[in-house]
Design a protein around this motif. Structure first.
Motif, mmCIF file in Angstrom:
data_model
loop_
_atom_site.group_PDB
_atom_site.id
_atom_site.type_symbol
_atom_site.label_atom_id
_atom_site.label_comp_id
_atom_site.label_asym_id
_atom_site.label_seq_id
_atom_site.Cartn_x
_atom_site.Cartn_y
_atom_site.Cartn_z
ATOM 1 N N THR A 75 0.830 -1.217 -0.078
ATOM 2 C CA THR A 75 -0.020 0.291 0.142
ATOM 3 C C THR A 75 0.686 1.330 -0.159
ATOM 4 O O THR A 75 0.468 2.076 -0.536
ATOM 5 C CB THR A 75 -1.125 -0.063 0.847
ATOM 6 O OG1 THR A 75 -2.113 -1.017 1.427
ATOM 7 C CG2 THR A 75 -1.899 0.588 1.302
ATOM 8 N N PRO A 85 -6.593 7.745 -0.752
ATOM 9 C CA PRO A 85 -7.873 7.902 -0.548
ATOM 10 C C PRO A 85 -8.778 8.745 -0.802
ATOM 11 O O PRO A 85 -7.493 9.511 0.404
ATOM 12 C CB PRO A 85 -7.033 6.318 -0.176
ATOM 13 C CG PRO A 85 -6.443 6.519 0.512
ATOM 14 C CD PRO A 85 -5.528 7.629 0.226
ATOM 15 N N LEU A 87 -11.449 8.458 2.114
ATOM 16 C CA LEU A 87 -11.988 6.952 2.854
ATOM 17 C C LEU A 87 -13.481 7.434 2.927
ATOM 18 O O LEU A 87 -13.879 8.371 3.126
ATOM 19 C CB LEU A 87 -11.307 6.626 3.847
ATOM 20 C CG LEU A 87 -9.904 5.932 3.910
ATOM 21 C CD1 LEU A 87 -9.038 5.869 4.737
ATOM 22 C CD2 LEU A 87 -9.743 4.817 2.641
ATOM 23 N N ARG A 91 -12.643 9.294 7.531
ATOM 24 C CA ARG A 91 -11.743 8.684 9.025
ATOM 25 C C ARG A 91 -10.424 9.853 9.355
ATOM 26 O O ARG A 91 -9.109 9.269 8.256
ATOM 27 C CB ARG A 91 -11.093 7.457 7.534
ATOM 28 C CG ARG A 91 -12.215 6.691 7.929
ATOM 29 C CD ARG A 91 -12.858 5.342 9.036
ATOM 30 N NE ARG A 91 -11.533 4.329 9.113
ATOM 31 C CZ ARG A 91 -11.177 3.354 8.407
ATOM 32 N NH1 ARG A 91 -12.476 2.470 7.816
ATOM 33 N NH2 ARG A 91 -10.314 2.453 8.496
ATOM 34 N N PHE A 93 -7.911 11.213 11.259
ATOM 35 C CA PHE A 93 -6.879 11.379 12.765
ATOM 36 C C PHE A 93 -8.040 11.558 13.685
ATOM 37 O O PHE A 93 -7.331 12.588 14.446
ATOM 38 C CB PHE A 93 -5.719 11.095 12.555
ATOM 39 C CG PHE A 93 -5.400 10.605 11.112
ATOM 40 C CD1 PHE A 93 -5.379 8.720 11.731
ATOM 41 C CD2 PHE A 93 -4.913 10.430 10.603
ATOM 42 C CE1 PHE A 93 -5.385 7.743 10.573
ATOM 43 C CE2 PHE A 93 -4.044 9.771 9.084
ATOM 44 C CZ PHE A 93 -4.339 8.061 9.597
ATOM 45 N N MET A 104 0.165 13.770 7.481
ATOM 46 C CA MET A 104 -0.091 12.348 6.882
ATOM 47 C C MET A 104 -0.197 11.915 5.817
ATOM 48 O O MET A 104 0.308 11.175 4.881
ATOM 49 C CB MET A 104 -1.251 11.942 8.216
ATOM 50 C CG MET A 104 -0.890 11.559 9.090
ATOM 51 S SD MET A 104 0.869 11.448 10.231
ATOM 52 C CE MET A 104 0.498 9.211 9.624
ATOM 53 N N GLU B 193 -6.209 1.573 9.500
ATOM 54 C CA GLU B 193 -5.945 1.105 8.161
ATOM 55 C C GLU B 193 -6.120 2.754 7.395
ATOM 56 O O GLU B 193 -5.523 1.929 6.738
ATOM 57 C CB GLU B 193 -7.526 0.567 8.078
ATOM 58 C CG GLU B 193 -7.648 0.141 6.956
ATOM 59 C CD GLU B 193 -9.586 -0.543 6.287
ATOM 60 O OE1 GLU B 193 -8.958 -1.415 5.866
ATOM 61 O OE2 GLU B 193 -10.015 -0.047 6.121
ATOM 62 N N ALA B 194 -6.326 3.063 8.131
ATOM 63 C CA ALA B 194 -6.111 4.282 7.452
ATOM 64 C C ALA B 194 -4.879 5.424 7.224
ATOM 65 O O ALA B 194 -4.747 5.786 6.377
ATOM 66 C CB ALA B 194 -7.152 6.291 8.139
ATOM 67 N N ALA B 195 -4.563 4.538 8.430
ATOM 68 C CA ALA B 195 -2.958 5.335 8.759
ATOM 69 C C ALA B 195 -1.989 4.177 7.266
ATOM 70 O O ALA B 195 -0.854 4.802 6.696
ATOM 71 C CB ALA B 195 -2.184 4.390 10.152
ATOM 72 N N ARG B 196 -2.685 3.675 7.233
ATOM 73 C CA ARG B 196 -1.878 2.276 6.301
ATOM 74 C C ARG B 196 -2.119 3.232 5.086
ATOM 75 O O ARG B 196 -1.155 2.908 4.101
ATOM 76 C CB ARG B 196 -2.863 0.741 6.668
ATOM 77 C CG ARG B 196 -0.883 -0.235 5.384
ATOM 78 C CD ARG B 196 -2.220 -1.263 5.964
ATOM 79 N NE ARG B 196 -1.246 -2.255 4.705
ATOM 80 C CZ ARG B 196 -2.034 -3.114 5.071
ATOM 81 N NH1 ARG B 196 -3.080 -3.706 5.939
ATOM 82 N NH2 ARG B 196 -1.817 -4.027 3.525
ATOM 83 N N MET B 197 -3.407 3.497 4.569
ATOM 84 C CA MET B 197 -3.667 4.225 3.230
ATOM 85 C C MET B 197 -2.700 5.568 3.245
ATOM 86 O O MET B 197 -3.060 6.183 2.194
ATOM 87 C CB MET B 197 -4.933 4.218 3.101
ATOM 88 C CG MET B 197 -5.580 2.946 2.943
ATOM 89 S SD MET B 197 -7.191 2.779 2.122
ATOM 90 C CE MET B 197 -8.359 1.818 3.230
ATOM 91 N N MET B 198 -2.120 5.446 3.897
ATOM 92 C CA MET B 198 -1.816 6.954 3.976
ATOM 93 C C MET B 198 0.068 6.339 3.308
ATOM 94 O O MET B 198 0.530 7.961 3.297
ATOM 95 C CB MET B 198 -1.141 7.967 4.573
ATOM 96 C CG MET B 198 -2.965 8.868 5.946
ATOM 97 S SD MET B 198 -3.673 9.893 4.587
ATOM 98 C CE MET B 198 -5.050 8.394 4.403
#
Ligand SMILES: Nc1ncnc2c1ncn2[C@@H]1O[C@H](COP(=O)(O)OP(=O)(O)OP(=O)(O)O)[C@@H](O)[C@H]1O
Ligand SMILES: [Mg+2]
Lengths: 245, 309
Positions: A75, A85, A87, A91, A93, A104, B193-198
């Motif tokens: 990814t 993305p 999301l 989503r 932070f 980020m 999951e969001a962190a991963r997609m960053m």
């Protein structure tokens, strides 16, 4: 299609354990296109997004990006290559500031002049985000959060933004703003793949679209074709769907 | 000693214990915050840390409290002791994560937690078989400098422990607040999951959490040795349980919470030891924990578990 598409799914199948979600799915997204993916609840729209991002892997079939197969690509590498993305449900932070959320988004990008340019561009696109830059993201209104989510994706210098229901839970005014912004971003050369339940709005700005039903593509075509299709009219355009909470 | 002096003395002792528990609690909180795992191996990583520190000090020819150092040699020996025990424990943490827990990352249920319990016992037994069960004299090269504050005594030991704890906690706070990896850790704790997609490499983040948490346990282990002048194979259980309690008290997953919880547990321990006797310490500590959890289930500063979407 003449040139290589930016992103292509060929006969993609995905599973969660035994649950077969995407079934022999084919999509193409060309450079500069807005492509909309329509479909009811639980048909595999978000799974499509996650498969593009590499969070869910295609069990069979191929995912190609810029002419290269990326099935096995991490990814983080996909993001680095320009897939970003927005999301479902934003989503953000929640306990980080708006600025930190944007940082980020730029995680795979070098820090420096380019970062400053990108931040300035996001602030220009969304002055409200600039005003709120030091606020905790979780305390923003839904519409403000969506702006930050889009800004966060832009910070990755994307070639392709995958948006999962960007209009979800927003007031009509914000929906309008979000769709206007999507077009603005697209005119700057970013391709958009957009999951939507709001078919009316989605097809009004998309170039092409796909309709997903129980994990299979049942219909595809230009936005105009889809808008005049009887099935679509009945299933999706009959009335504005209530946003899903 | 007047009551006021006694109070002050217990506050001084309590702050030293608190520094030790805070550092140890941070390891529980960092790992829990990122992967919702209670890492029981942490108890004995701490114990191994105090053993490493002892061996390092002994390697410098120190034994017991006979050899007093001053000036640069003192600073050098302490620095090497802290650095080696921290790096050593950090690497043990990395090993545990990489080879024992990562294969279980996607396994649901208690497998990972049970593994950490197993690792804890392995560490315990390795030390038991190599260094024995006896209580060892932990070298303490600090000069016997002390300051009288009223009737209470502030020794150099306390000042050193507070100083080390402040530097480490300040450093961790800076790291988590301002560095790129620190921000990635916070983001991952909130939404993996969001962190991963960053583009965050979650494996790297998890490994960093284990390294940092375990390194702080190493520092805490050395502080234990300097405070009690002893090292023993079974120190991990009592100290670990109190530090874990501290993490829960402050709000597990919450970095400032672990620091606050640790200091409170330290103060409660020394205070209750003074007022109603050391035998009651655990009763008081867990009594207060239960009360806090009844009225504030998320801990004093709130539990910062990942967002559920
Ligand atoms: N992590 C997961 N594990 C197991 N099953 C999942 C997982 N994520 C999604 N599913 C299942 O896969 C199916 C497709 O889910 P997906 O999220 O792709 O639907 P969707 O089209 O985005 O729906 P919605 O419109 O409600 O967002 C659903 O039946 C869902 O329950
Ligand atoms: Mg969805």
């Amino acid at each position: 299609m003449a040139s290589t598409p930016l992103l292509e799914f060929k006969n993609v199948n995905t599973y969660y354990g035994d649950l077969h979600v995407l079934k022999d799915v084919n999509y193409t997204i060309g450079e500069g296109e807005i492509v909309s993916l329509l479909g009811g609840n639980a048909c595999g729209k978000s799974t499509t997004m996650k498969t593009i991002m590499g969070v869910v892997r295609a069990a069979t079939g191929t995912v190609t990006y810029q002419g290269q197969e990326i099935n096995g690509l991490a990814t983080s590498e996909r993001v680095r290559r320009g897939i970003a993305p927005v999301l479902e449900a934003r989503r953000l932070f929640a306990r980080m500031s708006v600025f930190e959320n944007l940082e980020m988004g730029a995680y795979t990008q070098p820090r420096g002049a380019q970062f400053d340019d990108d931040i300035a561009r996001v602030y220009e696109l969304f002055p409200r985000v600039k005003e709120r830059r030091n606020q905790q993201a979780g305390t923003l209104s839904g519409g403000e959060q969506q702006m930050v989510a889009i800004g966060r994706a832009l910070m990755a210098r994307p070639k392709l933004i995958c948006m999962d229901e960007p209009s979800m839970g927003l007031s009509p005014l914000f929906v309008e703003l979000v769709f206007d912004t999507i077009q603005t971003i697209n005119r700057q050369g970013v391709s958009i793949f957009m999951v939507e339940q709001n078919a009316n709005m989605a097809l009004s700005i998309a170039h092409r679209g796909y309709v997903l039903q129980s994990g299979a593509v049942v219909l595809s075509g230009t936005a105009a074709e889809l808008r005049s299709n009887e099935m679509i009219k009945q299933a999706y355009l009959g009335e504005m769907e209530a946003p899903v909470a | 000693m007047t009551a006021g002096d006694l109070f002050l003395q217990q506050a001084i002792n309590g702050l030293s214990l608190g520094a030790m528990y805070s550092l140890l609690a941070l390891g529980f909180t960092l790992v829990y915050g990122i992967m919702e795992l209670i890492n029981f191996a942490h108890f004995n990583v701490f114990m191994v840390g105090s053993m490493i520190a002892m061996l390092v000090l002994q390697a410098f020819g120190l034994s017991g409290q006979q050899t007093i150092l001053t000036g640069l040699p003192l600073v050098g020996v302490l620095l090497v002791g802290f650095v080696v025990s921290m790096v050593g424990c950090g690497l043990i943490g990395v090993f545990i994560e990489r080879f024992l827990l990562r294969p279980l990352r996607n396994v649901k249920g208690p497998a990972a937690m049970i593994t950490t319990i197993g690792v804890s016992y392995i560490l315990f037994n390795v030390v038991l078989l190599t260094l024995g069960t006896d209580s060892k004299n932990f070298p303490n090269p600090l000069p016997p400098i002390k300051w009288e504050i009223g009737g209470a005594v502030l020794r150099m030991r306390e000042v050193l422990i507070w100083g080390i704890a402040l530097v480490l906690m300040g450093g961790l706070t800076y790291f988590v607040t301002y560095t790129k990896l620190g921000k990635a850790m916070r983001a991952t704790a909130q939404d993996p999951e969001a962190a991963r997609m960053m583009g965050v490499e979650v494996d790297k983040v998890v490994m960093s959490a284990f390294f940092l948490g375990s390194a702080l346990a190493g520092a805490s282990g050395m502080i234990f040795g300097l405070y009690y002048n002893l090292a023993k194979v079974d120190i991990g259980f009592a100290a670990g349980l109190r530090a874990f309690t501290a993490a829960v008290l402050g709000g597990i997953g919450n970095v400032p919470g672990a620091m606050l919880g640790g200091v409170l547990i330290g103060l409660i321990e020394s205070g209750s030891g003074q007022v109603i006797g050391a035998a009651w310490t655990d009763v008081v500590i867990f009594g207060i924990l239960v009360l806090v959890l009844v009225f504030r289930p998320a801990g004093l500063l709130g539990r910062l578990a990942p967002n559920k979407s």
